[in-house]
Design a protein around this motif. Structure first.
Motif, PDB file in Angstrom:
ATOM      1  N   MET A   1      59.855 -11.799 -36.672  1.00 40.67           N
ATOM      2  CA  MET A   1      58.502 -11.776 -37.215  1.00 40.67           C
ATOM      3  C   MET A   1      57.828 -13.134 -37.071  1.00 40.67           C
ATOM      4  N   THR A   2      58.562 -14.223 -37.294  1.00 40.10           N
ATOM      5  CA  THR A   2      57.969 -15.559 -37.175  1.00 40.10           C
ATOM      6  C   THR A   2      57.482 -15.796 -35.755  1.00 40.10           C
ATOM      7  N   GLU A   3      58.245 -15.355 -34.744  1.00 35.09           N
ATOM      8  CA  GLU A   3      57.828 -15.530 -33.351  1.00 35.09           C
ATOM      9  C   GLU A   3      56.541 -14.759 -33.080  1.00 35.09           C
ATOM     10  N   LEU A   4      56.438 -13.525 -33.591  1.00 30.63           N
ATOM     11  CA  LEU A   4      55.228 -12.742 -33.410  1.00 30.63           C
ATOM     12  C   LEU A   4      54.058 -13.400 -34.109  1.00 30.63           C
ATOM     13  N   MET A   5      54.279 -13.896 -35.341  1.00 32.35           N
ATOM     14  CA  MET A   5      53.207 -14.561 -36.075  1.00 32.35           C
ATOM     15  C   MET A   5      52.705 -15.791 -35.316  1.00 32.35           C
ATOM     16  N   SER A   6      53.622 -16.537 -34.684  1.00 36.54           N
ATOM     17  CA  SER A   6      53.188 -17.721 -33.948  1.00 36.54           C
ATOM     18  C   SER A   6      52.329 -17.319 -32.746  1.00 36.54           C
ATOM     19  N   ASP A   7      52.536 -16.100 -32.215  1.00 38.50           N
ATOM     20  CA  ASP A   7      51.695 -15.610 -31.122  1.00 38.50           C
ATOM     21  C   ASP A   7      50.251 -15.430 -31.573  1.00 38.50           C
ATOM     22  N   TYR A   8      50.027 -15.229 -32.868  1.00 36.51           N
ATOM     23  CA  TYR A   8      48.674 -15.019 -33.381  1.00 36.51           C
ATOM     24  C   TYR A   8      47.900 -16.329 -33.474  1.00 36.51           C
ATOM     25  N   SER A   9      48.572 -17.452 -33.595  1.00 35.05           N
ATOM     26  CA  SER A   9      47.888 -18.737 -33.700  1.00 35.05           C
ATOM     27  C   SER A   9      47.266 -19.124 -32.364  1.00 35.05           C
ATOM     28  N   GLY A  10      46.102 -19.750 -32.431  1.00 33.69           N
ATOM     29  CA  GLY A  10      45.418 -20.192 -31.224  1.00 33.69           C
ATOM     30  C   GLY A  10      44.029 -19.621 -31.136  1.00 33.69           C
ATOM     31  N   GLU A  11      43.430 -19.737 -29.954  1.00 32.28           N
ATOM     32  CA  GLU A  11      42.050 -19.290 -29.761  1.00 32.28           C
ATOM     33  C   GLU A  11      41.997 -17.842 -29.298  1.00 32.28           C
ATOM     34  N   TRP A  12      41.097 -17.091 -29.905  1.00 29.73           N
ATOM     35  CA  TRP A  12      40.808 -15.699 -29.553  1.00 29.73           C
ATOM     36  C   TRP A  12      39.313 -15.623 -29.247  1.00 29.73           C
ATOM     37  N   ARG A  13      38.946 -15.054 -28.111  1.00 28.21           N
ATOM     38  CA  ARG A  13      37.537 -14.914 -27.725  1.00 28.21           C
ATOM     39  C   ARG A  13      37.082 -13.475 -27.938  1.00 28.21           C
ATOM     40  N   PHE A  14      35.870 -13.308 -28.501  1.00 25.29           N
ATOM     41  CA  PHE A  14      35.316 -11.972 -28.668  1.00 25.29           C
ATOM     42  C   PHE A  14      35.152 -11.324 -27.294  1.00 25.29           C
ATOM     43  N   ASP A  15      35.557 -10.075 -27.179  1.00 27.48           N
ATOM     44  CA  ASP A  15      35.364  -9.298 -25.958  1.00 27.48           C
ATOM     45  C   ASP A  15      34.051  -8.528 -26.108  1.00 27.48           C
ATOM     46  N   PRO A  16      32.977  -8.957 -25.421  1.00 21.25           N
ATOM     47  CA  PRO A  16      31.670  -8.336 -25.646  1.00 21.25           C
ATOM     48  C   PRO A  16      31.605  -6.863 -25.256  1.00 21.25           C
ATOM     49  N   THR A  17      32.474  -6.412 -24.364  1.00 16.45           N
ATOM     50  CA  THR A  17      32.429  -5.005 -23.967  1.00 16.45           C
ATOM     51  C   THR A  17      33.097  -4.088 -24.987  1.00 16.45           C
ATOM     52  N   HIS A  18      33.853  -4.656 -25.924  1.00  9.81           N
ATOM     53  CA  HIS A  18      34.535  -3.852 -26.938  1.00  9.81           C
ATOM     54  C   HIS A  18      34.251  -4.331 -28.355  1.00  9.81           C
ATOM     55  N   THR A  19      33.217  -5.142 -28.517  1.00 10.90           N
ATOM     56  CA  THR A  19      32.825  -5.680 -29.823  1.00 10.90           C
ATOM     57  C   THR A  19      31.396  -5.243 -30.118  1.00 10.90           C
ATOM     58  N   ARG A  20      31.156  -4.899 -31.371  1.00  9.08           N
ATOM     59  CA  ARG A  20      29.793  -4.555 -31.809  1.00  9.08           C
ATOM     60  C   ARG A  20      29.392  -5.501 -32.930  1.00  9.08           C
ATOM     61  N   ILE A  21      28.294  -6.221 -32.713  1.00  7.41           N
ATOM     62  CA  ILE A  21      27.681  -7.053 -33.738  1.00  7.41           C
ATOM     63  C   ILE A  21      26.379  -6.329 -34.095  1.00  7.41           C
ATOM     64  N   GLY A  22      26.395  -5.633 -35.218  1.00  7.79           N
ATOM     65  CA  GLY A  22      25.281  -4.750 -35.520  1.00  7.79           C
ATOM     66  C   GLY A  22      24.715  -4.934 -36.905  1.00  7.79           C
ATOM     67  N   PHE A  23      23.790  -4.044 -37.241  1.00 15.20           N
ATOM     68  CA  PHE A  23      23.139  -4.066 -38.544  1.00 15.20           C
ATOM     69  C   PHE A  23      22.570  -2.681 -38.825  1.00 15.20           C
ATOM     70  N   SER A  24      22.296  -2.430 -40.091  1.00 16.09           N
ATOM     71  CA  SER A  24      21.599  -1.212 -40.484  1.00 16.09           C
ATOM     72  C   SER A  24      20.719  -1.528 -41.680  1.00 16.09           C
ATOM     73  N   THR A  25      19.628  -0.754 -41.822  1.00 16.51           N
ATOM     74  CA  THR A  25      18.709  -0.917 -42.939  1.00 16.51           C
ATOM     75  C   THR A  25      17.977   0.391 -43.180  1.00 16.51           C
ATOM     76  N   ARG A  26      17.423   0.531 -44.355  1.00 20.53           N
ATOM     77  CA  ARG A  26      16.629   1.711 -44.681  1.00 20.53           C
ATOM     78  C   ARG A  26      15.256   1.611 -44.029  1.00 20.53           C
ATOM     79  N   HIS A  27      14.793   2.742 -43.506  1.00 18.98           N
ATOM     80  CA  HIS A  27      13.462   2.846 -42.920  1.00 18.98           C
ATOM     81  C   HIS A  27      12.689   3.907 -43.703  1.00 18.98           C
ATOM     82  N   ALA A  28      11.488   3.557 -44.144  1.00 22.78           N
ATOM     83  CA  ALA A  28      10.621   4.460 -44.909  1.00 22.78           C
ATOM     84  C   ALA A  28      11.320   4.991 -46.159  1.00 22.78           C
ATOM     85  N   MET A  29      12.309   4.254 -46.630  1.00 20.90           N
ATOM     86  CA  MET A  29      13.023   4.549 -47.874  1.00 20.90           C
ATOM     87  C   MET A  29      13.901   5.808 -47.793  1.00 20.90           C
ATOM     88  N   VAL A  30      13.950   6.489 -46.641  1.00 18.62           N
ATOM     89  CA  VAL A  30      14.645   7.772 -46.597  1.00 18.62           C
ATOM     90  C   VAL A  30      15.728   7.889 -45.521  1.00 18.62           C
TER      91      VAL A  30
END
Length: 191
Positions: A1-30
């Motif tokens: 487990m410690t070896e796997l955990m050490s694999d998680y440390s470091g830099e990770w870049r967002f993959d834009p083709t599989h990432t969604r940066i979104g938002f939602s809001t109410r329109h016309a209250m309904v």
């Protein structure tokens, strides 16, 4: 487990083709209007043994806003809302990552919209890590946070006959992140 955990440390870049940066809001209250930003760059610098030393940064190109309606998208780019010509980017830079429990984090940091910077805390869930068919080590995260758009100078609105408003002040930010571990050419993790 410690070896796997050490694999998680470091830099990770967002993959834009599989990432969604979104938002939602109410329109016309309904009903809800949902949208996303299609052009962004993000990275996670993870410290698996000390999550509080991890960091996240995200830069979003405002002009890439997409609500599936070209007229609305153009209006959102104007001075009524994001004022994309004068404020072309939205940024988030973390200043602290708190681990709530296994797989659950609060990412605290400064978000800047229209030149206004406010600190927010975004609850994020760690979904898991898998090696994809191309050999990339890939991690998934999901989270959301409600903000008040008026806090960032997005004040435009129209009154409705019922006394409500056309666009809610409350906006839910939505993050569905697929991040790829930065590895050297031999396929071993850097960090």
């Amino acid at each position: 487990m410690t070896e796997l955990m050490s694999d998680y440390s470091g830099e990770w870049r967002f993959d834009p083709t599989h990432t969604r940066i979104g938002f939602s809001t109410r329109h016309a209250m309904v009903t809800k209007v949902r949208g996303a930003f299609n052009d962004f760059d993000g990275a996670i610098n993870a410290d698996a043994e000390h999550p509080d030393k991890s960091s996240v940064r995200l830069t979003i190109k405002v002009a890439s806003i997409d609500t599936r309606n070209a007229d609305r998208d153009q209006h959102l780019r104007t001075n009524d809302f994001f004022d994309a010509p004068n404020f072309p980017e939205i940024t988030f830079i973390s200043n602290r990552v708190d681990q709530v429990d296994q797989g659950h984090f609060i990412v605290n940091g400064d978000v800047t919209i229209r030149g206004v910077t406010k600190e927010i805390a975004v609850p994020m869930d760690f979904i898991g890590v898998e090696r994809d068919p191309m050999g990339n080590l890939r991690a998934g995260f999901e989270g959301s946070r409600r903000i008040d758009r008026q806090d960032f100078g997005l004040k435009w609105n129209t009154a409705l006959d019922s006394g409500g408003v056309l666009v809610s002040d409350k906006i839910t930010l939505e993050f569905e992140v697929s991040a790829i571990k930065v590895e050297d050419s031999a396929g071993t993790p850097q960090g």
